[in-house]
Design an enzyme around this catalytic site. Structure first.
Site, PDB file in Angstrom:
ATOM      1  N   HIS A   1      -7.326  -6.255   0.907  1.00 16.02           N
ATOM      2  CA  HIS A   1      -6.136  -5.189   1.062  1.00 16.02           C
ATOM      3  C   HIS A   1      -5.338  -5.602   2.380  1.00 16.02           C
ATOM      4  O   HIS A   1      -4.599  -4.989   2.801  1.00 16.02           O
ATOM      5  CB  HIS A   1      -6.615  -3.719   1.156  1.00 16.02           C
ATOM      6  CG  HIS A   1      -5.627  -2.785   0.969  1.00 16.02           C
ATOM      7  ND1 HIS A   1      -4.786  -2.499  -0.363  1.00 16.02           N
ATOM      8  CD2 HIS A   1      -5.136  -1.800   2.010  1.00 16.02           C
ATOM      9  CE1 HIS A   1      -3.961  -1.623  -0.093  1.00 16.02           C
ATOM     10  NE2 HIS A   1      -3.913  -1.075   1.427  1.00 16.02           N
TER      11      HIS A   1
ATOM     12  N   SER B   1       0.990  -1.057   0.024  1.00 15.38           N
ATOM     13  CA  SER B   1       0.092   0.126  -0.091  1.00 15.38           C
ATOM     14  C   SER B   1       0.809   1.273  -0.027  1.00 15.38           C
ATOM     15  O   SER B   1       1.448   1.381  -0.851  1.00 15.38           O
ATOM     16  CB  SER B   1      -0.997   0.021   1.301  1.00 15.38           C
ATOM     17  OG  SER B   1      -1.766   1.068   0.963  1.00 15.38           O
TER      18      SER B   1
ATOM     19  N   ASP C   1     -10.074  -5.794  -3.588  1.00 16.83           N
ATOM     20  CA  ASP C   1      -9.370  -4.515  -2.686  1.00 16.83           C
ATOM     21  C   ASP C   1     -10.219  -3.591  -2.883  1.00 16.83           C
ATOM     22  O   ASP C   1     -10.304  -2.937  -3.843  1.00 16.83           O
ATOM     23  CB  ASP C   1      -7.930  -4.423  -3.219  1.00 16.83           C
ATOM     24  CG  ASP C   1      -6.972  -3.382  -2.298  1.00 16.83           C
ATOM     25  OD1 ASP C   1      -7.733  -2.413  -1.605  1.00 16.83           O
ATOM     26  OD2 ASP C   1      -6.000  -3.523  -2.257  1.00 16.83           O
TER      27      ASP C   1
END
Lengths: 280, 280
Positions: free
Chosen positions: A259, A150, A226
């Site tokens: 995620h 991320s 995600d």
């Protein structure tokens, strides 16, 4: 600067360390984790630097990714810094958000007051962290890869695209691939660097690729469930920029994955083997 | 009673679930986790019930042990309950300790007020949890093993020694092997069951073995750098009781390992393969 040992624990035949040190670039005491595989007892081993995402510390990847198992098998050290400066006097997001300030350094060198004194995480990762470990004979800095998740995927991509000779392999899980064009990135770049967008460009993987940056070992990973994919992450923007620039980037799409660290843990084995193939 | 889905996440090709349900034995809403491996899509799979230690919830093993990887490979489901009742009206340790009350149910059925209304974690694990999942066709309750860590190792041992036909394999990481003779155990048994020590005996693995309990697939694991080894865990007391009773117990000692999840993670692969050999 001396390293203080916070903890030392046996794991997978190697050692999981947590250290603290006074870090000049960020003007505070920083905590980081280092996993040394069993092979580190016999000589210097390659390193994979792991950069974590929003809200994380040095601890999340260390405790949740299950990476030590395969790192032990492959003979790779894992180096896990924090995601921002910490401590008394370090300013946080004035709005109290999770996406700026503490836990959200974005791997930039801030120029805007009041963040410019402490929020120099790019320099921390590029300079202070290697300096802190320079005398540690178990680590081979000539065989250095970088990965992250991320915000940390953004960090990994931008570090490696700026210095492809230093970071011989780079992989990113669900990276913020185009921070200049997403809410998380725009808030961070505006807050740390100010409104002059030219200053943002060296912290955006798409812009770096458009300006000619290259890397021969670059892997992107992305879950298709995600929730941040469309608005914040934008891997397709990076693929398009790379395609336009004639750069080959491999994107591994993962059906049904989100995620979380369950996603990272599911594929870290594959990534570390890929790094090992480039580093050993 | 219906199960509410708290979360559903892809992991290692399977699914990591978190559920909530109203549990009659403990008179409150309970949260638990279930990992279903890819093989569960094709038919019922064996189950390893994991019992966690002091201060844990359903979450610690789920996020820190890295067990889903090998469970996915072996085709085993992992069932991870909480360690105590929770919620408004559930009494906690009056002294505020971490080793009694919330997060410290010790897998007993309390008889002492005010704990007797909620702290019936033995019955919760033995009855409510299977009942909550009875209609889930992916799980084969005829092939059930149990494992756990510390207080949860005590839970695993005592459950399986009382019902060896129900729990076909039992392994324990750093179990509280003789709770009647250590501070953690004495505090818990006194608090939940009162001062009559005869009532404690069915919650002490050593006592169960002395009274003739047997299990054909029982494995103990212990790090020799565990700071709780001498005062709280006492695996040698269990070995001595087993030896005296003519029962074979395998103890795998791990040089240099402590009491943490790094230790559990380092050997969970080995344990789950051992369970699989008994369950599949």
């Amino acid at each position: 600067m001396p390293l203080d040992v916070v903890s030392e624990q046996r794991a997978f035949g190697g050692t999981q360390w947590v250290f603290q040190h006074v870090a000049p670039s960020v003007s505070c005491t920083m905590t980081f984790a280092l996993f040394e595989p069993p092979a580190a007892e016999r000589g210097p081993v390659p390193i994979v630097l792991w950069l974590s995402g929003l809200t994380c510390t040095h601890e999340n990847f260390m405790t949740k990714a299950g990476a030590q198992r395969v790192a032990a098998e492959l003979g790779i050290a894992l180096l896990m810094p924090d995601t921002s400066p910490r401590g008394d006097g370090v300013p946080d997001d004035p709005d109290g958000g999770y996406d700026f300030g503490l836990g959200a350094g974005f791997y930039v060198d801030a120029t805007e007051p009041p963040f410019d004194r402490h929020y120099r995480m790019r320099r921390y990762v590029e300079q202070d962290l290697p300096a802190a470990l320079a005398e540690r004979s178990s680590l081979d800095w000539q065989r250095l890869g970088v990965s992250g998740h991320s915000m940390g995927g953004h960090g990994a991509l931008t570090l490696a695209l700026r210095e492809p000779d230093r970071y011989r392999s780079v992989s990113a899980f669900a990276p913020i691939a185009n921070p200049m064009d997403c809410p998380w990135g725009q808030k961070a770049l505006m807050g740390y660097l100010g409104g002059e967008r030219d200053a943002w460009r060296e912290y955006d993987a798409c812009e770096l690729v458009r300006r000619g940056a290259r890397h021969e070992a670059l892997l992107i990973d992305q879950g298709d469930a995600d929730p941040f994919l469309e608005e914040q992450l934008k891997p397709d923007a990076l693929l398009a920029a790379a395609d336009h620039a004639g750069l080959a980037i491999e994107l591994r799409r993962r059906p049904g994955y989100d995620h979380s660290y369950f996603y990272v843990a599911s594929f870290i084995d594959e990534h570390l083997r890929w790094h090992a193939a480039h580093l050993t």
